[in-house]
Design an enzyme around this catalytic site. Structure first.
Site, PDB file in Angstrom:
ATOM      1  N   GLU A 416       0.800  -1.027   0.072  1.00 26.94           N
ATOM      2  CA  GLU A 416      -0.175  -0.015   0.198  1.00 26.94           C
ATOM      3  C   GLU A 416       0.959   1.322   0.076  1.00 26.94           C
ATOM      4  O   GLU A 416       0.614   2.159   0.916  1.00 26.94           O
ATOM      5  CB  GLU A 416      -1.113   0.083   1.275  1.00 26.94           C
ATOM      6  CG  GLU A 416      -1.815  -1.215   1.100  1.00 26.94           C
ATOM      7  CD  GLU A 416      -2.960  -1.032   2.150  1.00 26.94           C
ATOM      8  OE1 GLU A 416      -2.904  -0.118   2.841  1.00 26.94           O
ATOM      9  OE2 GLU A 416      -3.844  -2.086   1.895  1.00 26.94           O
ATOM     10  N   GLU A 493      -3.959  -9.140  -0.031  1.00 26.83           N
ATOM     11  CA  GLU A 493      -4.466  -8.778   1.382  1.00 26.83           C
ATOM     12  C   GLU A 493      -5.982  -8.945   1.322  1.00 26.83           C
ATOM     13  O   GLU A 493      -6.378  -8.124   0.586  1.00 26.83           O
ATOM     14  CB  GLU A 493      -3.808  -7.558   2.157  1.00 26.83           C
ATOM     15  CG  GLU A 493      -3.997  -7.521   3.361  1.00 26.83           C
ATOM     16  CD  GLU A 493      -3.408  -6.282   3.908  1.00 26.83           C
ATOM     17  OE1 GLU A 493      -2.335  -6.005   3.499  1.00 26.83           O
ATOM     18  OE2 GLU A 493      -4.170  -5.706   4.655  1.00 26.83           O
TER      19      GLU A 493
HETATM   20  C1  GAL Z   1      -4.223  -2.870   5.309  1.00 32.27           C
HETATM   21  C2  GAL Z   1      -2.615  -2.958   5.542  1.00 32.27           C
HETATM   22  C3  GAL Z   1      -2.358  -3.602   6.879  1.00 32.27           C
HETATM   23  C4  GAL Z   1      -3.165  -3.475   7.888  1.00 32.27           C
HETATM   24  C5  GAL Z   1      -4.428  -3.695   7.646  1.00 32.27           C
HETATM   25  C6  GAL Z   1      -5.762  -3.506   8.519  1.00 32.27           C
HETATM   26  O1  GAL Z   1      -4.450  -1.775   4.731  1.00 32.27           O
HETATM   27  O2  GAL Z   1      -1.932  -3.296   4.464  1.00 32.27           O
HETATM   28  O3  GAL Z   1      -1.036  -3.399   7.266  1.00 32.27           O
HETATM   29  O4  GAL Z   1      -3.157  -2.142   8.394  1.00 32.27           O
HETATM   30  O5  GAL Z   1      -5.044  -2.879   6.571  1.00 32.27           O
HETATM   31  O6  GAL Z   1      -6.770  -3.536   8.111  1.00 32.27           O
END
Ligand code: GAL
Length: 800
Positions: A416, A493
């Site tokens: 991100e 993710e």
């Molecule tokens: C994502 C991020 C992670 C964590 C997650 C929590 O956007 O890449 O590191 O923060 O959100 O929801």
């Protein structure tokens, strides 16, 4: 007889002496007898400094985890609210005369962060990145024989906040001392790849050798795990006083392939030879496998299509903090493996080297990630400030260190990254991809993108990524092929669902987003700082576990996913304010106890029969409770309350669980799963009475006497009839006797301010955990757990 014995002994002694005299490589753990001081002490770099009052300890060490939670600690709530600051380490040691004329290196696997290292008062260098491994050459500064040497390390984690999660502070990974000949293979000096055909594999080796004498040869031998020679090749080494690169190929006939179910590891033994004399020896474990990402069909391993069923993992080990321990990492991976997980994303940084060794050995596919930020910051004091000067070196070192691991199948250059949103992202992506490709072209380079619109995403626009990794936005999956024609995909993710183990509220008819949007205030929580463990609460950018998994299953072009997150971790306790201090995202809690959704994955990701019922069966009379069941390998499940059938259900369409609405009455709730009319599994929930006794369950009752090995002991609070008491929060005191120490305690509660290091812990929803660590001598280790008003329990661990 006696004569024969003596001559065998003489031969043995001669060969032992020869081995000792042989100028080969020696790698020693350099973890013991360090001195530590918490605070700044500039003079400590000097030889003459007196560290007599300092604390003595063994590495790996994380001083943050020993501290007290406090909202005012500058790490902030997102960092876990534990202290950081500056710490100094010193170690006094001698180097034998026999090491004269050799090279002596010190290897740090990871120091968080901003370390500077001195040997005998000379600065060897600084390393800002807290996750990278690095080496210094001690040779020019060493004293030999009886004269002492002093290593001093300053660790500066005082600039805060520098992370969005808990980092730990200190020399939290292993340290090694390596002695080599003047002719030797340098750090990470081998690169082994394999091309697999139907009948054989060609193993290609690119090896660096520092050559300091004439007439040397490099011999590379491929061995089976049991040490049988498969094939070898010997090449003459050119040059003198120089670094040369040697390319060699070896054929391995009928190779046994590395896979997630059978992670078969060969090893390549490299020897630098002067005639028969071994000048250096360097071993690289390898796995022979092929894999492919396809724009239509997704991922395949050794020609077989499979979904990447992965989780994202931060590096902390719960109560042990960031201080690495191979058994603690192995336990995490065992719990994940049993769930059917086959892949890990090392979010968002290079892991400990041992973590990748475990993934190689246990059969996990790894996305090895480099950065959480580039030149644009996410936190005031984070790595962005070092990125311009250090990113090339850090990324190169990561790839060189990790490129021989068969488990590593993707490089991620970032998570991100802010540069997604402006044109600097184009140049930087191209540059970082080139850094990787110059060192390894056998794996795709990806990055975890949060901007799902390709027209707006500058990292995507760079055209440099082999594999598009997207975070969240499951609503965009269906249009990927249309919006990104010809591209390959991984859901880098997913989810960000929240849950607190053992906490439930009901009814469960809707999915909730806490808070509902980026602008909304979070008002939905409860005074227990808990989130119900029915899979129905998620971040507004996330989804439930079921929602996303259904889509990943559905679209062949999605190679798979990495769920946020495998385990709860310290820090990022969204959505709650302080005193919440660890995350709610895990499928498994911080102590390693599975939350209910673990069994949804197990029912989908494995073939082993699953039947899991939730919630517990202690409610107010008359309350209507939503009873869920996860199951597989069955046609139907019938639910009974105190012997009365409440009906038979089965999953319809895409459903991943079934529900009954049951007016509570105390007693026994029982589920029976059946296939073709035959019972597959049964599962019961009993209404529990008052807490009456303690039960201790050790994950292993036999551990190694190596000063490192661990036994994880689950404490269960039971009623008189032996039922677990679902709301028990009794304070449990631990007494440890014999061959070991208490390494940490936990209970998985996300808002607990209790110390991880005290010999006591409150139970949380009936459970808590004690982690005991073996001593270096064999014997018995006795753990006793006591709590006021409860019958105590004892477990005996053999340390061998
Ligand atoms: C994502 C991020 C992670 C964590 C997650 C929590 O956007 O890449 O590191 O923060 O959100 O929801």
């Amino acid at each position: 007889m006696r004569k024969k014995f003596l001559s065998v002994l003489t031969i043995l002694m001669i060969s032992l002496l020869a081995a000792y005299a042989q100028p080969g490589r020696k790698v020693e753990s350099f973890n013991t007898n360090w001195k530590f001081y918490l605070g700044d002490e500039g003079d400590a770099k000097n030889l003459a400094y007196n560290d007599g009052e300092w604390r003595q300890l063994t590495l790996p060490h994380d001083w943050s985890i020993e501290g007290k939670f406090d909202e005012k600690n500058p790490t902030g709530q997102a960092g876990g609210g534990l202290p950081a600051g500056i710490g100094w380490y010193r170690k006094t040691f001698t180097i034998p005369q026999t090491a004269q004329g050799k090279n002596v290196f010190i290897d740090f696997d990871g120091v968080y962060c901003n370390s500077e290292v001195w040997i005998n008062g000379h600065s060897l260098g600084k390393r800002p990145n807290g996750y990278i491994s690095f080496q210094y050459d001690l040779t020019p500064y060493l004293n030999y024989g009886a004269q002492k040497n002093i290593i001093a390390v300053k660790v500066d984690n005082s600039a805060q906040p520098n992370s969005r999660w808990y980092t730990g502070s200190g020399i939290y990974r292993n340290v090694w001392l390596t002695t080599t000949s003047k002719s030797y293979i340098p750090q990470w000096g081998t690169f082994v790849t394999a091309k697999v055909n139907t009948a054989n594999a060609i193993v290609s080796m690119q090896t660096q050798v520092v050559v300091n004498q004439k007439g040397l040869h490099l011999k590379a031998s491929v061995l089976t795990p049991s040490g049988q020679l498969v094939n070898s090749i010997t090449t003459a080494l050119e040059g003198n006083d120089s670094l040369t690169t040697v390319n060699q190929n070896i054929v391995v006939g009928q190779p046994k392939l590395w896979s997630v179910n059978n992670p078969y590891l060969y090893k390549v033994v490299f020897q630098v030879l002067a005639g028969k004399q071994v000048i250096d020896k360097y071993v690289t474990p390898i796995g022979i496998r092929s894999f492919n990402f396809d724009a239509d069909k997704g991922f395949s391993l050794n020609g077989e299509r499979m979904k990447i069923k992965g989780v994202c993992m931060h590096h902390d080990l719960g109560a042990l903090g960031a201080a690495i321990n191979a058994r603690a990492m192995e336990r995490q991976l065992e719990i994940l493996k049993a769930m059917g997980c086959n892949a890990i994303r090392t979010s968002h940084n290079p892991p400990a080297p041992e973590y990748l060794d475990l993934c190689d050995r246990m059969g996990f596919i790894v996305m090895d990630e480099a950065f959480d930020m580039w030149a644009k910051k996410k936190n005031k004091q984070d790595y962005y400030q070092y990125f311009p000067a250090w990113h090339k070196r850090d990324l190169e070192d990561q790839v060189k260190r990790d490129r021989n691991h068969p488990s590593v199948m993707m490089w991620s250059i970032g998570n991100e990254i802010r540069e997604q949103f402006d044109s600097t992202g184009i140049t930087l992506t191209r540059e970082l991809v080139k850094i990787v490709k110059d060192l390894d072209t056998t794996r795709p380079v990806t990055t975890a993108l949060s901007e799902a619109d390709g027209k707006k995403n500058f990292l995507y626009k760079s055209g440099a990524l082999d594999l598009l990794g997207f975070n969240y936005h499951p609503e965009t999956y269906a249009d990927f092929p249309k919006n990104y024609p010809g591209e390959k995909f991984i859901a880098a993710e997913t989810i960000s669902g929240y849950a607190t183990r053992g906490y439930y509220d009901t009814p469960t008819d809707s999915t909730r987003h806490w808070p509902t949007s980026s602008k909304a205030k979070f008002t939905q929580g409860n005074s227990q700082f808990a989130v119900p463990a029915y899979d129905n609460v998620a971040a507004y950018w996330g989804s439930t576990h079921e929602e996303t998994w259904k889509l990943i299953k559905k679209y062949d072009y999605l190679s798979g996913e990495f769920v946020w997150s495998g385990f709860d971790f310290i820090g990022e306790p969204v959505p709650y304010p302080w005193p919440a201090r660890s995350s709610y995202y895990g499928i498994i809690d911080l102590a390693g106890f599975p939350k209910d959704v673990y069994y949804m994955y197990q029912s989908e990701w494995t073939d082993k029969p699953v039947l899991h019922l939730l919630p517990h069966w202690n409610w107010e009379a008359g309350k209507t409770v939503d009873v869920w069941a996860y199951y597989n390998n069955a046609d139907e499940v019938e639910l009974f309350l105190n012997g009365r059938s409440l009906g038979t259900r089965s999953k319809q369409g895409e459903e991943l669980h079934i529900v009954w609405k049951v007016p509570f009455e105390p007693g026994v709730l029982k589920a029976v799963s059946r296939k073709d009319g035959k019972v597959v599994l049964t599962e019961e929930k009993h209404t529990a009475g008052k807490p009456a006794k303690i039960e201790l369950v050790a994950d292993r009752k036999l551990i190694k006497s190596d000063g490192k090995d661990l036994s994880f002991i689950t404490v269960r609070v039971l009623d008189a009839a032996g039922n677990i008491v679902p709301d028990a929060d009794n304070l449990v005191n631990f007494t440890i006797k014999g061959k070991g120490i208490l390494a940490g305690v936990d209970n998985g509660a996300q808002a607990s301010m209790e110390s991880f290091k005290e010999p006591q812990r409150k139970a949380f929803h009936g459970l808590c955990l004690a982690i005991v660590q073996a001593s270096k001598s064999a014997g018995l280790l006795t753990v006793t757990a006591q709590s006021e008003g409860l019958l105590p329990a004892t477990v005996v661990i053999r340390v061998k």
